[in-house]
Scaffold this motif. Structure first.
Motif, mmCIF file in Angstrom:
data_model
loop_
_atom_site.group_PDB
_atom_site.id
_atom_site.type_symbol
_atom_site.label_atom_id
_atom_site.label_comp_id
_atom_site.label_asym_id
_atom_site.label_seq_id
_atom_site.Cartn_x
_atom_site.Cartn_y
_atom_site.Cartn_z
ATOM 1 N N CYS A 51 -58.665 83.399 -57.176
ATOM 2 C CA CYS A 51 -57.827 84.484 -56.661
ATOM 3 C C CYS A 51 -56.437 84.355 -57.274
ATOM 4 C CB CYS A 51 -57.744 84.392 -55.140
ATOM 5 S SG CYS A 51 -56.566 85.565 -54.396
ATOM 6 N N PRO A 52 -55.879 85.425 -57.866
ATOM 7 C CA PRO A 52 -54.562 85.353 -58.501
ATOM 8 C C PRO A 52 -53.412 85.191 -57.510
ATOM 9 C CG PRO A 52 -55.344 87.613 -58.484
ATOM 10 C CD PRO A 52 -56.486 86.769 -57.972
ATOM 11 N N ILE A 53 -53.725 85.239 -56.228
ATOM 12 C CA ILE A 53 -52.666 85.146 -55.219
ATOM 13 C C ILE A 53 -52.627 83.753 -54.584
ATOM 14 C CG2 ILE A 53 -51.796 86.098 -53.041
ATOM 15 C CD1 ILE A 53 -53.219 88.745 -53.901
ATOM 16 N N CYS A 54 -53.774 83.299 -54.068
ATOM 17 C CA CYS A 54 -53.810 81.989 -53.413
ATOM 18 C C CYS A 54 -54.351 80.888 -54.326
ATOM 19 C CB CYS A 54 -54.644 82.049 -52.132
ATOM 20 S SG CYS A 54 -56.411 82.373 -52.410
ATOM 21 N N TYR A 55 -54.892 81.293 -55.479
ATOM 22 C CA TYR A 55 -55.417 80.363 -56.487
ATOM 23 C C TYR A 55 -56.638 79.567 -56.010
ATOM 24 C CZ TYR A 55 -50.836 81.465 -58.402
ATOM 25 O OH TYR A 55 -49.722 82.121 -58.841
ATOM 26 N N GLU A 56 -57.273 80.032 -54.940
ATOM 27 C CA GLU A 56 -58.524 79.424 -54.490
ATOM 28 C C GLU A 56 -59.688 80.151 -55.179
ATOM 29 O OE1 GLU A 56 -58.998 76.798 -52.540
ATOM 30 O OE2 GLU A 56 -56.824 76.520 -52.427
ATOM 31 N N PRO A 57 -60.845 79.490 -55.319
ATOM 32 C CA PRO A 57 -61.989 80.162 -55.955
ATOM 33 C C PRO A 57 -62.344 81.466 -55.245
ATOM 34 C CG PRO A 57 -62.421 77.815 -55.736
ATOM 35 C CD PRO A 57 -61.153 78.089 -54.980
ATOM 36 N N LEU A 58 -62.557 82.497 -56.026
ATOM 37 C CA LEU A 58 -62.943 83.788 -55.460
ATOM 38 C C LEU A 58 -64.324 83.692 -54.825
ATOM 39 C CD1 LEU A 58 -61.784 86.211 -58.299
ATOM 40 C CD2 LEU A 58 -60.940 86.230 -55.941
ATOM 41 N N THR A 59 -64.490 84.347 -53.699
ATOM 42 C CA THR A 59 -65.781 84.445 -53.039
ATOM 43 C C THR A 59 -65.989 85.878 -52.586
ATOM 44 O OG1 THR A 59 -64.804 83.818 -50.910
ATOM 45 C CG2 THR A 59 -65.766 82.050 -52.235
ATOM 46 N N VAL A 60 -67.234 86.269 -52.458
ATOM 47 C CA VAL A 60 -67.569 87.626 -52.001
ATOM 48 C C VAL A 60 -67.208 87.750 -50.515
ATOM 49 C CG1 VAL A 60 -69.467 89.257 -51.688
ATOM 50 C CG2 VAL A 60 -69.428 87.744 -53.688
ATOM 51 N N PRO A 61 -66.541 88.855 -50.101
ATOM 52 C CA PRO A 61 -66.182 90.046 -50.870
ATOM 53 C C PRO A 61 -64.862 89.887 -51.634
ATOM 54 C CG PRO A 61 -65.555 90.372 -48.593
ATOM 55 C CD PRO A 61 -66.251 89.029 -48.657
ATOM 56 N N ILE A 62 -64.763 90.607 -52.746
ATOM 57 C CA ILE A 62 -63.550 90.647 -53.561
ATOM 58 C C ILE A 62 -63.025 92.073 -53.556
ATOM 59 C CG2 ILE A 62 -62.561 90.215 -55.844
ATOM 60 C CD1 ILE A 62 -64.969 88.401 -56.391
ATOM 61 N N PHE A 63 -61.718 92.221 -53.411
ATOM 62 C CA PHE A 63 -61.120 93.558 -53.344
ATOM 63 C C PHE A 63 -60.211 93.807 -54.544
ATOM 64 C CE2 PHE A 63 -62.167 92.352 -49.007
ATOM 65 C CZ PHE A 63 -62.844 93.490 -48.559
ATOM 66 N N GLN A 64 -60.031 95.086 -54.851
ATOM 67 C CA GLN A 64 -59.159 95.470 -55.954
ATOM 68 C C GLN A 64 -58.352 96.703 -55.560
ATOM 69 O OE1 GLN A 64 -61.353 96.683 -59.417
ATOM 70 N NE2 GLN A 64 -62.579 98.194 -58.325
ATOM 71 N N CYS A 65 -57.168 96.819 -56.176
ATOM 72 C CA CYS A 65 -56.358 98.014 -55.959
ATOM 73 C C CYS A 65 -56.752 99.068 -56.994
ATOM 74 C CB CYS A 65 -54.874 97.672 -56.069
ATOM 75 S SG CYS A 65 -54.335 97.276 -57.760
ATOM 76 N N ASP A 66 -56.094 100.223 -56.972
ATOM 77 C CA ASP A 66 -56.430 101.300 -57.913
ATOM 78 C C ASP A 66 -56.151 100.905 -59.352
ATOM 79 O OD1 ASP A 66 -57.255 102.902 -55.848
ATOM 80 O OD2 ASP A 66 -55.319 103.933 -55.626
ATOM 81 N N ASN A 67 -55.293 99.927 -59.564
ATOM 82 C CA ASN A 67 -54.964 99.480 -60.921
ATOM 83 C C ASN A 67 -55.800 98.281 -61.372
ATOM 84 O OD1 ASN A 67 -52.888 101.429 -61.457
ATOM 85 N ND2 ASN A 67 -51.522 100.264 -60.094
ATOM 86 N N GLY A 68 -56.760 97.873 -60.539
ATOM 87 C CA GLY A 68 -57.671 96.806 -60.937
ATOM 88 C C GLY A 68 -57.229 95.403 -60.615
#
Length: 284
Positions: A51-68
């Motif tokens: 995760c680019p915010i908390c730097y922990e491994p991404l897990t499902v579910p993953i969310f995105q804004c309109d800009n990706g």
């Protein structure tokens, strides 16, 4: 950058020039169609899966804004569903493409060198380690730094700490007496037939003493599950606690438990010594 290579680590007939120490194999993917070759994906920068915010491994579910821009499910509420990169709303749209990537990625168990042959879904290594029979368990004796598999831990304890004053032996299913000083904080119990280590921990609190029972082993099926009944009697008063589960831990934390413990109020304490009855039963 993600490099795709045949399982022989050759691309277009030539050997890959990337040193093996820099390659982080993540998964095996089979292409559709008869006779398709299996390929191995190599991720050169594993941070891309964090995760680019908390730097922990991404897990499902993953969310995105309109800009990706991406965010994990834990970060979205903390951000008030506002993307920190562009201020667009985030938390409603799932990034299915990245979720599919994560679900196709597997890593070797961190205990591979210890003998575990399982591959684990990316981001779920910590969950697997709690259940992996090869996970390292720490010796509960104070100042002992030994760590090994739960099977080796039992042998270590009997050979290295045979004269420990804070220890006892028992057999599952049979009630036995337990004596321990509150100031000792921990009593180590050795199960004779299953060769497992259990602990009785005492936590002095302003309102009394919390007593908790744990098993030092991973939550692996071969370890089994246990329940216990603990009682304390003084001056005709009896405090009894019956738990359907003995918590299995890889090491004693020394932290006051928030659940699954027996409370002995101060009014029933008679000095530092606790005399109790304990019965640990196997549920499997």
């Amino acid at each position: 950058m993600v490099g795709v290579a045949e399982t022989s680590d050759e691309v277009n007939g030539s050997s890959s020039s990337i040193p093996s120490s820099q390659k982080r194999k993540r998964s095996s993917v089979s292409s559709s169609g008869d006779g398709a070759k299996k390929r191995s994906l190599m991720l050169l920068d594993s941070d891309l899966l964090d995760c680019p915010i908390c730097y922990e491994p991404l897990t499902v579910p993953i969310f995105q804004c309109d800009n990706g821009h991406l965010a994990c499910s834990s970060c979205c509420p903390k951000l008030s569903n506002k993307c920190p990169a562009c201020a667009s709303p985030i938390g409603d749209k799932r990034c299915r493409a990245m979720e599919n990537v994560l679900e196709s990625i597997f890593t070797p168990c961190p205990n591979a060198k210890m003998g575990c042959t399982k591959n684990v879904s990316y981001g779920k290594e910590s969950t697997h380690l709690k259940q992996c029979s090869f996970s390292l368990c720490s010796c509960p004796v104070v100042n002992c730094r030994y760590a090994g598999s739960y099977k080796n831990l039992s042998d270590h304890y009997c050979l290295t700490h045979p004269d420990s004053e804070c220890s006892d032996c028992f057999i599952c299913g049979l009630s036995f007496s337990v004596q321990t000083n509150i100031s000792d904080k921990i009593l180590v119990l050795w199960e004779y037939k299953k060769h497992l280590l259990f602990t009785v921990e005492c936590f002095a609190e302003p309102y009394g003493v919390n007593v908790a029972v744990s098993c030092i082993a991973p939550c692996a099926p071969e370890v089994g599950e246990f329940s216990y009944n603990l009682s304390y009697t003084v001056d005709g008063h009896t405090v009894t606690y019956e738990s359907p589960e003995v918590k299995r831990v890889l090491q004693v934390s020394g932290q006051t438990p928030q659940e699954n413990f027996m409370l002995i109020p101060h009014s029933l304490l008679r000095g530092d010594l606790l005399k109790m009855k304990l019965c640990i039963k196997s549920r499997s």
